[in-house]
Design a protein around this motif. Structure first.
Motif, short mmCIF file in Angstrom:
data_model
loop_
_atom_site.label_atom_id
_atom_site.label_comp_id
_atom_site.label_asym_id
_atom_site.label_seq_id
_atom_site.Cartn_x
_atom_site.Cartn_y
_atom_site.Cartn_z
N PRO A 30 0.68 -1.41 0.08
CA PRO A 30 0.16 -0.08 0.12
C PRO A 30 0.79 1.40 0.22
O PRO A 30 2.09 1.30 0.45
CB PRO A 30 -0.72 -0.18 1.34
N GLY A 31 0.33 2.42 -0.61
CA GLY A 31 1.04 3.71 -0.60
C GLY A 31 2.02 3.63 -1.60
O GLY A 31 3.00 4.70 -1.39
N ALA A 32 2.02 2.99 -2.53
CA ALA A 32 3.21 3.14 -3.88
C ALA A 32 3.22 4.68 -4.38
O ALA A 32 2.28 5.28 -4.48
CB ALA A 32 2.79 2.12 -4.89
N GLY A 33 4.39 5.07 -4.41
CA GLY A 33 4.54 6.39 -4.63
C GLY A 33 4.63 7.45 -3.76
O GLY A 33 4.97 8.58 -3.99
N LEU A 34 4.34 6.99 -2.53
CA LEU A 34 4.19 8.20 -1.25
C LEU A 34 5.62 7.84 -0.49
O LEU A 34 6.13 6.85 -0.41
CB LEU A 34 3.08 7.73 -0.39
N TRP A 35 6.05 9.19 0.01
CA TRP A 35 7.12 8.98 1.02
C TRP A 35 6.80 8.60 2.35
O TRP A 35 5.90 8.96 2.61
CB TRP A 35 7.69 10.34 0.83
N SER A 36 7.73 7.66 2.92
CA SER A 36 7.39 7.39 3.89
C SER A 36 8.66 6.95 4.80
O SER A 36 9.82 7.12 4.39
CB SER A 36 6.55 5.77 3.93
N ASP A 79 -11.48 -1.51 0.75
CA ASP A 79 -11.44 -1.25 -0.60
C ASP A 79 -12.96 -0.43 -1.04
O ASP A 79 -13.48 0.31 -0.16
CB ASP A 79 -12.02 -2.93 -1.34
N GLU A 80 -13.14 -0.40 -2.16
CA GLU A 80 -14.01 0.75 -2.71
C GLU A 80 -15.41 0.52 -2.00
O GLU A 80 -16.44 1.54 -1.66
CB GLU A 80 -14.22 0.65 -4.24
N GLY A 82 -15.95 -0.55 1.01
CA GLY A 82 -15.67 -0.08 2.43
C GLY A 82 -15.46 -1.40 3.20
O GLY A 82 -15.42 -1.48 4.63
N MET A 83 -15.06 -2.76 2.60
CA MET A 83 -14.91 -3.99 3.32
C MET A 83 -13.41 -3.87 3.61
O MET A 83 -12.36 -3.24 3.03
CB MET A 83 -14.97 -5.23 2.43
N LEU A 84 -13.01 -4.38 4.82
CA LEU A 84 -11.68 -4.27 5.50
C LEU A 84 -10.76 -5.20 4.55
O LEU A 84 -11.01 -6.33 4.46
CB LEU A 84 -11.64 -4.70 7.02
N THR A 85 -9.57 -4.81 4.13
CA THR A 85 -8.77 -5.61 3.21
C THR A 85 -7.35 -5.62 3.95
O THR A 85 -6.51 -6.54 3.64
CB THR A 85 -8.71 -4.87 1.91
N GLY A 86 -7.12 -4.80 5.15
CA GLY A 86 -5.64 -4.89 5.80
C GLY A 86 -5.75 -4.21 7.23
O GLY A 86 -6.47 -3.03 7.14
N HIS A 87 -4.83 -4.57 8.18
CA HIS A 87 -4.89 -3.58 9.15
C HIS A 87 -3.45 -3.74 9.79
O HIS A 87 -2.99 -5.01 10.09
CB HIS A 87 -5.80 -4.20 10.20
#
Length: 145
Positions: A30-36, A79-80, A82-87
């Motif tokens: 998750p977060g591809a392209g974002l600085w972290s 997901d779109e 609203g279902m939980l896909t990861g935590h």
């Protein structure tokens, strides 16, 4: 039957050198392209601090000394519909650079040292500015050369 999604423990580290913080641009979701902050999952039998240092070395090739815990952050993915896909529960550490020049790789498409006051101009993961500020307070982030 679907396996229930459970929180995954992860660790990250804000490394400071000459008043700048090391950031990596995520190469994958998750977060591809974002600085972290460099980081990843805690492996069985590994402490969160050990995981933060291991991930730092694996992800960007840098070694640091941990000064303390900067904070804890929940990353909850849906997901779109609203279902939980990861935590993920990420324990963020504050550290001071010891050695190594940051390198890109499979997990980091770009790396760099940034003025903590200027990261607001970058596309960053949610809550990064607050975590870097907390880490700077813990590490005295401006003091190391």
């Amino acid at each position: 039957m679907t396996t229930p999604i459970r929180p995954v423990l992860a660790a990250s580290i804000a490394v400071f050198r000459q008043g700048r913080v090391l950031l990596a641009r995520r190469a994958a979701a998750p977060g591809a392209g974002l600085w972290s902050l460099p980081g990843g999952r805690v492996e069985p039998g590994e402490t969160v601090a050990e995981a933060a240092l291991r991930e730092l070395g694996e992800e960007v090739g840098v070694k640091a000394r941990i000064e303390g815990v900067a904070g804890v952050r929940d990353i909850i993915l849906r997901d779109e519909a609203g279902m939980l896909t990861g935590h993920f529960v990420v324990v963020a550490h504050a550290g001071l650079w010891l050695e190594g020049e940051p390198q890109t790789g499979e997990e980091a498409s770009a790396v760099g040292w940034f003025d903590p006051a200027c990261i607001c101009a970058l596309p960053v993961t949610e809550g990064l500015e607050q975590m870097v500020a907390a880490a700077a307070r813990v590490a005295g982030g401006i003091r190391q050369g």
